[in-house]
Scaffold this motif. Structure first.
Motif, PDB file in Angstrom:
ATOM      1  N   SER A  54       7.827 -11.963  50.469  1.00  0.00           N
ATOM      2  CA  SER A  54       9.123 -12.135  50.302  1.00  0.00           C
ATOM      3  C   SER A  54       9.866 -10.598  49.933  1.00  0.00           C
ATOM      4  N   ASP A  91      13.274 -10.940  49.174  1.00  0.00           N
ATOM      5  CA  ASP A  91      14.711 -11.310  48.890  1.00  0.00           C
ATOM      6  C   ASP A  91      14.854 -10.452  47.369  1.00  0.00           C
ATOM      7  N   GLU A 100      14.866 -12.795  44.139  1.00  0.00           N
ATOM      8  CA  GLU A 100      13.506 -13.275  43.763  1.00  0.00           C
ATOM      9  C   GLU A 100      12.532 -12.076  43.235  1.00  0.00           C
ATOM     10  N   ARG A 114      13.600 -11.286  39.710  1.00  0.00           N
ATOM     11  CA  ARG A 114      13.315 -12.377  38.790  1.00  0.00           C
ATOM     12  C   ARG A 114      11.669 -12.672  38.536  1.00  0.00           C
ATOM     13  N   THR A 115      10.975 -12.237  39.681  1.00  0.00           N
ATOM     14  CA  THR A 115       9.410 -12.293  39.421  1.00  0.00           C
ATOM     15  C   THR A 115       9.213 -11.035  38.874  1.00  0.00           C
TER      16      THR A 115
END
Length: 110
Positions: free
Chosen positions: A57, A59, A62, A65-66
């Protein structure tokens, strides 16, 4: 190819980030199969190999955040945001590994 990665666990998935144009990123995009080995470097020694299928991904939410969660795991909560901002940028990928096989060896010295 063997290369170290920082990762976190989210539910049943192992999650890490890598550059889209890196050798690792290109290899994962070409063939979504992966094996990840985590070892305990001191006595009693142990290792877990996770074989699985990846999803990728880009995104932005995301990714940030990760990258922040991974930074916090390895550098501590006080530096999580710093590493999230550094690593959660365009051109990076979120790699999610859905395990298909797990092989574990615990207490190797016993």
């Amino acid at each position: 190819m063997v290369t170290p990665v920082w990762f976190v666990l989210e539910g049943d998935e192992l999650v890490f980030n890598t550059g889209r144009s890196s050798v690792k990123g290109k290899a994962l995009a070409r063939d979504g199969r992966v094996a990840v080995c985590v070892d305990l470097e001191g006595p009693p020694y142990a290792s877990v190999q996770v074989q699985g299928i990846v999803t990728l991904s880009e995104d932005p939410d995301e990714l940030l955040r990760t990258a922040t969660a991974i930074g916090g795991r390895y550098m501590g909560a006080d530096r999580a945001e710093e590493f999230g901002m550094r690593n959660g940028v365009p051109g990076e990928l979120v790699v999610r590994v859905r395990p298909t096989k797990v092989i574990a060896h615990f207490d190797v010295t016993a």
